[in-house]
Design an enzyme around this catalytic site. Sequence first.
Site, PDB file in Angstrom:
ATOM      1  N   ASP A 159      38.625  52.592  22.857  1.00  0.00           N
ATOM      2  CA  ASP A 159      39.325  51.703  22.075  1.00  0.00           C
ATOM      3  C   ASP A 159      39.927  50.737  23.212  1.00  0.00           C
ATOM      4  O   ASP A 159      39.653  49.365  22.534  1.00  0.00           O
ATOM      5  CB  ASP A 159      41.283  52.360  22.442  1.00  0.00           C
TER       6      ASP A 159
ATOM      7  N   ASN B 108      47.886  45.481  23.000  1.00  0.00           N
ATOM      8  CA  ASN B 108      48.490  47.047  22.814  1.00  0.00           C
ATOM      9  C   ASN B 108      49.548  46.263  24.011  1.00  0.00           C
ATOM     10  O   ASN B 108      50.952  46.544  23.316  1.00  0.00           O
ATOM     11  CB  ASN B 108      47.728  47.457  24.337  1.00  0.00           C
ATOM     12  N   GLU B 109      49.755  45.571  24.585  1.00  0.00           N
ATOM     13  CA  GLU B 109      50.493  44.730  25.567  1.00  0.00           C
ATOM     14  C   GLU B 109      50.192  43.433  26.110  1.00  0.00           C
ATOM     15  O   GLU B 109      49.050  43.293  26.653  1.00  0.00           O
ATOM     16  CB  GLU B 109      51.214  46.291  26.802  1.00  0.00           C
TER      17      GLU B 109
ATOM     18  N   THR C   4      51.200  53.609  23.025  1.00  0.00           N
ATOM     19  CA  THR C   4      50.169  55.164  23.895  1.00  0.00           C
ATOM     20  C   THR C   4      49.511  54.817  25.089  1.00  0.00           C
ATOM     21  O   THR C   4      48.493  55.592  25.222  1.00  0.00           O
ATOM     22  CB  THR C   4      49.547  55.716  22.711  1.00  0.00           C
TER      23      THR C   4
END
Length: 309
Positions: free
Chosen positions: A89, A163-164, A204
Amino acid sequence: MGINFDVSRPKARSSINMTTKFHTIGLIGKPHHPGTNQTLKRLHHWLTVQGYEVLVEERVASELGTHIVAVDLLEIGARCDLAIVVGGDGNMLGAARVLARFDVGVIGVNRGNLGFLTDLPPDAFEEALAKVLDGEFDTEHRFLLEAEVYRHGMLKASNTAVNEAVLHPGKIAHMIEFEVYIDNQFMYSQRADGMIVSTPTGSTAYALSAGGAILTPNLQALILVPMFPHTLSCRPIVVDACSTIKMVVSPENGENLEVSCDGHVHLAVLPGDEIIVRRSSEQLRLIHPKGHNYFHVLRSKLGWGSKLF
């Protein structure tokens, strides 16, 4: 004085079926990784035999031998119909932050650990990928975040995240103080090790480890997850994806704070700075084999129980 922002609401995109076939395919992978190199070589040979034009990202091209067309990631985005990322990922996130600005589909071959974003198995990708190349696939759009650091009203640094975006101390963990605003409305002041602002894609990842909820990818939402807050009443909160998140760092903090985007890009933050996190106009176009089931992915990756009857 705080910075005011006009909040606009972009149209949401849902998962759709696509039948468009591909012509030019880009290969991207984790450099200096034996397993990744093996899969990239197989992919390159398999695609070339079938007549596709194949471009290879320059960081891994030299490891695949001769007769390779090596280009940078920007050229893959500009020229390719499909990009195949081989790795975990993390590799997908790094490629996605660049490729999201182009209209290119992205699919992953998992050479990492969990692989929430990489659907294809490395040792038996041919059957599933052949169907994708024949037009049997689903397309899913994942929105990105844009993180900006302002100092005395001036933009000092910015980047995007799949993602973040995380406000945190530098290399040494310690408590920091900051205020949080949602659409210019004060929410609370916080004493914590930091704050995670996550997309559904990132729910996640780091946010999950910090106690956040899992958001299904089709949700138009963000989740804010405090990191080790110094109060028992502080909990993660979910807000609309079109919200503008502002974090104002207390002038009393020490230096060496950062905003990290996907853990890859780090923006320097000083006491008194304002951090703006909001939905980016860019979206990642993820390609899945037809019939992709997100809850099957969760069961498989997180070890959830299977059906009883």
